[in-house]
Scaffold this active site. Structure first.
Site, PDB file in Angstrom:
ATOM      1  N   GLU A 187     -52.872  49.455 -54.117  1.00  0.00           N
ATOM      2  CA  GLU A 187     -53.846  49.957 -53.068  1.00  0.00           C
ATOM      3  C   GLU A 187     -54.814  50.956 -53.526  1.00  0.00           C
ATOM      4  O   GLU A 187     -55.543  51.348 -52.550  1.00  0.00           O
ATOM      5  CB  GLU A 187     -53.125  50.526 -51.814  1.00  0.00           C
ATOM      6  CG  GLU A 187     -52.043  49.427 -51.044  1.00  0.00           C
ATOM      7  CD  GLU A 187     -51.535  50.011 -49.968  1.00  0.00           C
ATOM      8  OE1 GLU A 187     -51.301  51.413 -49.678  1.00  0.00           O
ATOM      9  OE2 GLU A 187     -50.798  49.188 -48.966  1.00  0.00           O
ATOM     10  N   GLU A 211     -43.885  51.857 -42.226  1.00  0.00           N
ATOM     11  CA  GLU A 211     -44.864  52.582 -42.999  1.00  0.00           C
ATOM     12  C   GLU A 211     -45.288  51.931 -44.182  1.00  0.00           C
ATOM     13  O   GLU A 211     -46.273  52.004 -44.540  1.00  0.00           O
ATOM     14  CB  GLU A 211     -44.320  53.981 -43.233  1.00  0.00           C
ATOM     15  CG  GLU A 211     -45.014  54.948 -44.392  1.00  0.00           C
ATOM     16  CD  GLU A 211     -46.389  55.243 -43.650  1.00  0.00           C
ATOM     17  OE1 GLU A 211     -47.336  55.949 -44.557  1.00  0.00           O
ATOM     18  OE2 GLU A 211     -46.544  55.466 -42.480  1.00  0.00           O
ATOM     19  N   TYR A 221     -42.925  46.303 -49.128  1.00  0.00           N
ATOM     20  CA  TYR A 221     -43.275  46.053 -50.631  1.00  0.00           C
ATOM     21  C   TYR A 221     -42.289  45.130 -51.158  1.00  0.00           C
ATOM     22  O   TYR A 221     -41.214  45.455 -51.023  1.00  0.00           O
ATOM     23  CB  TYR A 221     -43.634  47.079 -51.546  1.00  0.00           C
ATOM     24  CG  TYR A 221     -44.081  47.010 -52.880  1.00  0.00           C
ATOM     25  CD1 TYR A 221     -45.525  46.568 -53.219  1.00  0.00           C
ATOM     26  CD2 TYR A 221     -42.969  47.250 -53.859  1.00  0.00           C
ATOM     27  CE1 TYR A 221     -45.976  46.701 -54.558  1.00  0.00           C
ATOM     28  CE2 TYR A 221     -43.605  46.760 -55.276  1.00  0.00           C
ATOM     29  CZ  TYR A 221     -44.892  46.618 -55.461  1.00  0.00           C
ATOM     30  OH  TYR A 221     -45.397  46.432 -56.686  1.00  0.00           O
ATOM     31  N   GLY A 266     -39.255  35.020 -50.385  1.00  0.00           N
ATOM     32  CA  GLY A 266     -38.778  35.264 -48.927  1.00  0.00           C
ATOM     33  C   GLY A 266     -38.312  36.566 -48.498  1.00  0.00           C
ATOM     34  O   GLY A 266     -37.884  36.724 -47.611  1.00  0.00           O
ATOM     35  N   TYR A 282     -48.862  38.049 -42.558  1.00  0.00           N
ATOM     36  CA  TYR A 282     -48.346  38.803 -41.431  1.00  0.00           C
ATOM     37  C   TYR A 282     -48.758  37.822 -40.138  1.00  0.00           C
ATOM     38  O   TYR A 282     -48.101  37.570 -39.281  1.00  0.00           O
ATOM     39  CB  TYR A 282     -49.204  40.231 -41.267  1.00  0.00           C
ATOM     40  CG  TYR A 282     -48.595  41.140 -42.009  1.00  0.00           C
ATOM     41  CD1 TYR A 282     -47.319  41.266 -42.485  1.00  0.00           C
ATOM     42  CD2 TYR A 282     -49.332  42.183 -42.719  1.00  0.00           C
ATOM     43  CE1 TYR A 282     -46.930  42.195 -43.515  1.00  0.00           C
ATOM     44  CE2 TYR A 282     -49.050  42.998 -43.753  1.00  0.00           C
ATOM     45  CZ  TYR A 282     -47.906  43.116 -43.975  1.00  0.00           C
ATOM     46  OH  TYR A 282     -47.581  44.023 -44.811  1.00  0.00           O
TER      47      TYR A 282
END
Length: 158
Positions: A24, A83, A86, A95, A131
């Site tokens: 990130e 939160e 990963y 999966g 997502y």
């Protein structure tokens, strides 16, 4: 395989937190120590919870979900705030991420929680696509605000 994290998993979780922070582009902001994570997850008054993904072949911890409870005043029930989610790059597509989210959704349903929520960086297209493939939808009418460091200290009168 997904299981509740144990204190023995803290070193692996800490390493993956740092890997996530690097991905990130914010490694310099990842200041949590193993001891802080251990205390938050397994101390006298745990403030967070974690599940880990373990590979079937070598039993290695390959991913994690770290979460805590929130509360909706509108719904009158708790929810789960994820939160961090990963999965190590070499294990993605196996999966594990879906299984971690499925376990958190199962917990929500079982306990009567009204929401499973998380944030994702706007530039993280692979995660957004993942997502959305699960049915999650962005809440773009809300903007997240944050106080940290000096601004937090100033407002807190320290």
């Amino acid at each position: 395989m997904i299981r509740t994290a144990t204190a023995e998993d803290v070193p692996a979780i800490h390493t993956m937190v740092r890997e996530l922070a690097e991905y990130e582009k914010a490694l310099d902001e990842a200041k949590a120590s193993e001891q802080q994570l251990r205390e938050a997850l397994f101390g006298e008054r745990p403030a967070a919870y974690a599940h880990v993904a373990v590979s079937d072949d070598d039993r290695e911890v390959v991913g994690f979900a770290l979460w805590f409870l929130n509360f909706s005043t509108w719904r009158g029930v708790h929810g789960v705030y994820l939160e961090d989610l990963y999965v190590r790059p070499g294990r993605r597509g196996g999966g594990y991420g879906k299984a971690l989210l499925r376990e958190l959704a199962r917990i929500c349903v079982e306990r009567g929680y009204g929401r499973l929520e998380w944030s994702v960086l706007n530039w993280n297209a692979p995660s957004i696509a993942f997502y959305e493939s699960l049915g999650a939808r962005p809440q773009d009418e809300w903007t997240v605000y944050r106080l940290t460091d000096g601004a937090l200290a100033d407002l807190g009168g320290v």
